[in-house]
Design a protein around this motif. Structure first.
Motif, mmCIF file in Angstrom:
data_model
loop_
_atom_site.group_PDB
_atom_site.id
_atom_site.type_symbol
_atom_site.label_atom_id
_atom_site.label_comp_id
_atom_site.label_asym_id
_atom_site.label_seq_id
_atom_site.Cartn_x
_atom_site.Cartn_y
_atom_site.Cartn_z
ATOM 1 N N SER A 1 0.975 -1.287 0.028
ATOM 2 C CA SER A 1 -0.094 0.105 0.023
ATOM 3 C C SER A 1 0.933 1.346 -0.036
ATOM 4 C CB SER A 1 -0.948 0.339 1.459
ATOM 5 O OG SER A 1 0.058 0.054 2.471
ATOM 6 N N HIS A 2 0.134 2.297 -0.437
ATOM 7 C CA HIS A 2 1.119 3.586 -0.586
ATOM 8 C C HIS A 2 0.050 4.721 0.210
ATOM 9 C CE1 HIS A 2 3.285 2.235 -4.147
ATOM 10 N NE2 HIS A 2 2.424 1.383 -4.117
ATOM 11 N N THR A 3 0.687 5.372 1.324
ATOM 12 C CA THR A 3 -0.265 6.196 2.169
ATOM 13 C C THR A 3 0.347 7.759 2.022
ATOM 14 O OG1 THR A 3 -1.142 4.765 3.412
ATOM 15 C CG2 THR A 3 -1.161 6.799 4.351
ATOM 16 N N PHE A 4 -0.536 8.501 1.694
ATOM 17 C CA PHE A 4 0.151 9.998 1.763
ATOM 18 C C PHE A 4 -0.967 10.663 2.756
ATOM 19 C CE2 PHE A 4 2.008 10.037 -2.400
ATOM 20 C CZ PHE A 4 1.775 8.583 -2.785
ATOM 21 N N THR A 5 -0.163 11.045 3.906
ATOM 22 C CA THR A 5 -0.931 11.785 4.890
ATOM 23 C C THR A 5 -0.308 13.322 4.881
ATOM 24 O OG1 THR A 5 -0.698 9.865 5.854
ATOM 25 C CG2 THR A 5 -1.192 11.718 7.275
ATOM 26 N N ALA A 6 -1.479 14.153 5.057
ATOM 27 C CA ALA A 6 -1.244 15.701 5.164
ATOM 28 C C ALA A 6 -1.001 15.828 6.475
ATOM 29 C CB ALA A 6 -2.249 16.534 4.553
ATOM 30 N N LEU A 7 -0.185 17.047 6.725
ATOM 31 C CA LEU A 7 -0.039 17.240 8.275
ATOM 32 C C LEU A 7 -1.259 18.148 8.597
ATOM 33 C CD1 LEU A 7 3.430 18.689 8.095
ATOM 34 C CD2 LEU A 7 2.783 16.498 8.545
ATOM 35 N N ARG A 8 -2.228 18.605 7.710
ATOM 36 C CA ARG A 8 -3.400 19.041 8.139
ATOM 37 C C ARG A 8 -4.589 17.885 8.213
ATOM 38 N NH1 ARG A 8 -6.773 22.895 4.610
ATOM 39 N NH2 ARG A 8 -4.824 23.012 3.214
ATOM 40 N N PRO A 9 -5.354 17.671 9.673
ATOM 41 C CA PRO A 9 -6.011 16.753 9.594
ATOM 42 C C PRO A 9 -7.104 16.859 8.622
ATOM 43 C CG PRO A 9 -6.468 18.178 11.443
ATOM 44 C CD PRO A 9 -5.439 18.744 10.626
ATOM 45 N N GLY A 10 -7.870 15.583 8.231
ATOM 46 C CA GLY A 10 -9.105 15.424 7.489
ATOM 47 C C GLY A 10 -9.537 14.101 7.355
ATOM 48 N N ARG A 11 -10.124 13.695 6.373
ATOM 49 C CA ARG A 11 -11.001 12.456 6.215
ATOM 50 C C ARG A 11 -9.807 11.605 5.704
ATOM 51 N NH1 ARG A 11 -14.738 16.130 4.014
ATOM 52 N NH2 ARG A 11 -16.179 16.502 5.294
ATOM 53 N N ARG A 12 -9.997 10.261 6.075
ATOM 54 C CA ARG A 12 -9.015 9.279 5.680
ATOM 55 C C ARG A 12 -9.792 8.133 4.474
ATOM 56 N NH1 ARG A 12 -8.390 7.175 11.614
ATOM 57 N NH2 ARG A 12 -10.592 7.375 11.440
ATOM 58 N N LEU A 13 -9.192 8.194 3.427
ATOM 59 C CA LEU A 13 -9.579 7.536 2.296
ATOM 60 C C LEU A 13 -8.953 6.305 2.072
ATOM 61 C CD1 LEU A 13 -11.510 7.084 -0.382
ATOM 62 C CD2 LEU A 13 -9.619 8.785 -1.529
ATOM 63 N N ILE A 14 -9.473 5.250 1.565
ATOM 64 C CA ILE A 14 -8.515 4.193 0.996
ATOM 65 C C ILE A 14 -9.297 3.646 -0.530
ATOM 66 C CG2 ILE A 14 -9.760 2.496 2.413
ATOM 67 C CD1 ILE A 14 -7.069 0.789 2.541
ATOM 68 N N VAL A 15 -8.309 3.251 -1.326
ATOM 69 C CA VAL A 15 -8.766 3.171 -2.725
ATOM 70 C C VAL A 15 -8.044 1.883 -3.032
ATOM 71 C CG1 VAL A 15 -8.872 3.806 -5.055
ATOM 72 C CG2 VAL A 15 -8.829 5.682 -3.304
#
Ligand SMILES: [Zn+2]
Length: 352
Positions: free
Chosen positions: A26-40
């Motif tokens: 898997s490849h995860t990109f996490t922004a430093l600003r919080p928000g929704r967590r999507l998985i594709v």
């Protein structure tokens, strides 16, 4: 032209690498600003690769800076069932998209995938699962049930799921998967050898639980997008557009959110019945495509012993599979749904 491997992007390396069935990559990109967590997810079924190709394209754009995740996070799993993908077939040892749940005593390859996939799903709020289908036809999205507190599939995020489904691109939507399965499972219990594992799995009350049902069971919301026929090149474009629209709708990127479609446009069908193929000589009366209309009593197919299989009422054929393995789903019967769809559900913001 030979290329220096150091200059290839992550996504280009992905495309050139056979996935390892002993890994869930898997490849995860996490922004430093919080928000929704999507998985594709791509290639939950190994011969359905439009999602894999679309994910590779998005990964390349993320690598190259054409897309930037500005809040929340997104995880991409380009190949969810690597064994099936390697074999270029729907399943590895069994259908990953049925009986999906963690288990203390994994009995097959898909049980082992489930033991890492289920906890990964549970770390996210929204699932977009990208598939393709066997017979020619237009793309469609499958949504979960309306909000309910029933025993089969209790749910509280229908408005959010609907608003996302309406923005993916395809205008055709289908509901009613799990309760249709519950009836199908009851019918299966009347048939076959219960000692055989395949039969045991397909008659388990959890048989209908795949990725999206599991996601809802852990508090998320989820959509299966059927992007087109397996070989249809346009299916990749449908999958790609759906990913981009989802990123924008959930505000993970700074693109303007996609507008809701005009009111009357979406066509929602409700699955009512699943019919299994019982024998290799069971055959359809004609070549069916998903969303083909049928009249009540119309001949859909004929059993190997000559018994006619007829449409129970006026409606539609969905997911016809002329080559279904005996004991598996042959086709679904659906009717127009009266459920109102809400385009204004403000994207899921789930606190779990
Ligand atoms: Zn599939």
């Amino acid at each position: 032209m030979p290329q220096n491997p150091r200059h290839r992007t992550l996504a280009e390396r992905d495309m050139n690498t056979e996935p390892n069935p002993q890994l869930l990559r898997s490849h995860t990109f996490t922004a430093l600003r919080p928000g929704r967590r999507l998985i594709v997810l791509g290639a939950v079924h190994g011969n359905e690769v439009c999602g894999t190709r679309a994910i590779e394209r998005v990964l390349a754009e993320l690598d190259g800076g054409a897309i930037a995740i500005s809040s929340g996070s997104v995880t991409f799993v380009p190949v969810t069932n690597a064994l099936a993908y390697q074999r270029k077939q729907r399943v590895g040892e069994r259908n990953l998209n049925r009986n999906l749940r963690p288990t203390a005593a994994p009995a097959d390859h898909e049980d082992r995938i489930a033991n890492v996939l289920c906890p990964l799903l549970a770390q996210h709020d929204v699932l977009l699962d990208l598939h393709s289908f066997h017979a020619p036809g237009a793309p469609f999205a499958m949504v979960g049930p309306a909000d309910n507190t029933g025993a089969l599939e209790p749910f509280a995020h229908a408005a959010q799921e609907e608003s996302l489904a309406l923005r993916l691109g395809p205008r055709r939507l289908v509901e009613g998967w799990l309760d249709t399965y519950a009836v199908g499972v009851k019918n299966r219990l009347q048939r076959g050898d219960p000692s055989e594992r395949a039969h045991m799995l397909s008659t388990d009350p959890s048989y209908g639980i795949g990725t999206t049902e599991y996601m809802r069971s852990v508090g998320g919301c989820a959509i299966t997008l059927e992007c087109g026929q397996h070989e249809e090149p346009q299916a990749v474009e449908v999958a790609y557009r759906a990913i981009r629209n989802t990123l924008a709708h959930l505000q993970l990127v700074d693109d303007p959110p996609p507008p809701p479609p005009p009111c009357a446009e979406p066509e929602l069908l409700r699955l009512c019945e699943v019919t299994d193929r019982h024998h290799a000589d069971d055959h359809f009366a004609r070549v069916w495509a998903s969303y083909d209309r049928v009249r009540g009593g119309e001949l859909v197919g004929t059993r190997h012993d000559g018994t006619p299989v007829r449409a129970p009422a006026d409606g539609f054929i969905v997911f016809p599979n002329a080559k279904a393995l005996p004991g598996n789903e042959w086709f679904y019967f659906a009717q127009p749904s009266t459920r109102p769809l809400r385009a204004d559900g403000a994207g899921p913001s789930l606190v779990r």
